[in-house]
Design a protein around this motif. Sequence first.
Motif, PDB file in Angstrom:
ATOM      1  N   ALA A 228       0.754  -1.333   0.075  1.00  0.00           N
ATOM      2  CA  ALA A 228       0.202   0.000   0.087  1.00  0.00           C
ATOM      3  C   ALA A 228       0.934   1.277  -0.030  1.00  0.00           C
ATOM      4  CB  ALA A 228      -0.992  -0.036   1.163  1.00  0.00           C
ATOM      5  N   ARG A 229       2.063   1.255   0.777  1.00  0.00           N
ATOM      6  CA  ARG A 229       2.778   2.521   0.858  1.00  0.00           C
ATOM      7  C   ARG A 229       3.425   2.395  -0.645  1.00  0.00           C
ATOM      8  NH1 ARG A 229       7.256   4.893   4.742  1.00  0.00           N
ATOM      9  NH2 ARG A 229       9.030   4.626   3.242  1.00  0.00           N
ATOM     10  N   GLN A 230       3.781   1.582  -1.634  1.00  0.00           N
ATOM     11  CA  GLN A 230       4.426   1.705  -2.632  1.00  0.00           C
ATOM     12  C   GLN A 230       3.505   2.354  -3.811  1.00  0.00           C
ATOM     13  OE1 GLN A 230       5.565  -2.182  -3.299  1.00  0.00           O
ATOM     14  NE2 GLN A 230       7.855  -1.907  -2.835  1.00  0.00           N
ATOM     15  N   LEU A 231       2.119   1.869  -3.688  1.00  0.00           N
ATOM     16  CA  LEU A 231       1.096   2.505  -4.305  1.00  0.00           C
ATOM     17  C   LEU A 231       0.936   3.809  -3.825  1.00  0.00           C
ATOM     18  CD1 LEU A 231      -1.453  -0.645  -4.215  1.00  0.00           C
ATOM     19  CD2 LEU A 231      -0.282   0.424  -6.370  1.00  0.00           C
ATOM     20  N   ARG A 232       0.983   4.203  -2.666  1.00  0.00           N
ATOM     21  CA  ARG A 232       0.746   5.657  -2.208  1.00  0.00           C
ATOM     22  C   ARG A 232       2.133   6.486  -2.868  1.00  0.00           C
ATOM     23  NH1 ARG A 232      -3.165   8.338   0.876  1.00  0.00           N
ATOM     24  NH2 ARG A 232      -3.597   6.562   1.654  1.00  0.00           N
TER      25      ARG A 232
END
Length: 556
Positions: A228-232
């Motif tokens: 999720a952090r990479q997508l953010r």
Amino acid sequence: MASPPAVCDVQTAFVKLTLEQEASFFEDMAALNVRPPDAVTRVTDYVPEIVSYIETIARNGYCYEANGSVYFDTAAFTSSEGKVYGKLVDASALADKELLAEGEGALSASSAEADKRHPSDFALWKASKPGEPAWPSPWGEGRPGWHIECSAMMSDLLGGEVDINAGGIDLKFPHHENQMAQVEAHYDCCKACNYFWHSGHLSIDGLKMSKSLKNFITIREALETYSARQLRFLFLLQKYHQPMEYSQNSMAAAADLERRFGAFEAALAARLREADTAADAAPQEVLHRWGDQERRLNDALVDKRAAVHAALLDCIDTPSAVKRLEQLIRAANSYMGEVPQPQRGATLLHAVARYYRRVMGAFGVETALDAAGAAGSADSATPLQLTEAVSSFRDTVRSIAIEAKRSGGEGAGLADEVLRVCDALRDESLPALGVRIEDRPSGVAQFAIDEPQRVLAEAARRREAAAQAEAAKAARAADQAAREAAEAARASVPPSEMFSPAHDGLFGRESSYGALDAEGIPLEDATGEPLSKSQRKKLVKLAQKQAKLVEAAGRR
């Protein structure tokens, strides 16, 4: 007797489906670390309010009934003083039949065109056909139009005028245009919304995401590959109002940026823990006075803080803001490299950490720096806090074991076992949980939370590298032992025997000499040819050197 076939309760099935999709949506939002809304509105809960809303619009003279349906009268609306239909688009969009049809939705009857007074009129209430969801109304059984539901629910919670209304660019017309017109018609005012934020489309490998193109990907599918952090970070690298590209290349760039930011967070968090430990142990050694390095870092903090603020004021330009944060990260990393003493610059680094944490928090990105400042619920700690507690406990145990091993004595064996367990915790147990720990010379480990697969892969690479290094070390040791054994064996051979065929291998000769003289010096080569005077002279020197080696070995 066979039982009659079950009758499908359309209303129940409709509500059941929407509740399932709502739950799935909120699960996806939670997985992406999107904050929940302050209020959740459901159209099925608002049907009476929607009917009342339409009745008010009718009393104000901005809609009409036709065959059980109610349509918004765009002509009556635009003829009213101060009211404009088409604020968000140019005149060509008002005549776009495809857009207008899309605005009516798939459930609208084809006969609606005959019921409308003008092509741009749109449904506020649609008469339901058999098998469609239906609610009672003054105009008969029917359902709300697509746009009226948003106007009624928004007005119920926010009143007749809102500051910001957001949505995808595909909602700009006709949905947002119609939504705004309905509110103005209901309140008989001229301004329902001050600003619209329209986000760009999502593209998959250069094409708009679409099920018909078979390039559709769900949030859950994306999270199987990326965190999720990479997508953010992917979102942050795109301006919100421009199309966003989801591809291997764009995600590789986002993942690399996320990794670099994460490495900085881990390094800064470790440095701050070192500084706190040093201050507790020897507060008199803490140096608060700024030198040239501190002044340069402070200048970078002030400059980049202003640059980030300016970027976000400029249409929420997150790509530029992230770029300025990268520059601050480089400045902080340079400072920590130039000034390794944890007693220096702690207050300034804490200021950098507070600012970084605040900006990343506004971006919805959790950081390794949140461990000290973030709190869990009343009953639990955050993952970062738990990781910090485990890492700190391990640091203490490891430090005690290292000191015990250094001191020697009866506790040395136990110390070795404790250190082995500490290494196993770092290399095996914690990586499986997504925790990366790196020991530092100061004794305060650097830690970070990441995807378990990534941490496990890194741990496997480290083990492989360590095994290769150990194998190379063992090979070097074996070579050294073999050389020493060969030297010892050679040192046991008298000079008079060193040129005999029995010792060719020991002295590295590929062939044997011919005849030898009385002192064992060769007279002939392997073919029987006499050796020259210079060749024999070299062999005599080798014999003299061998005599010294034998003598030295005897003394040992």
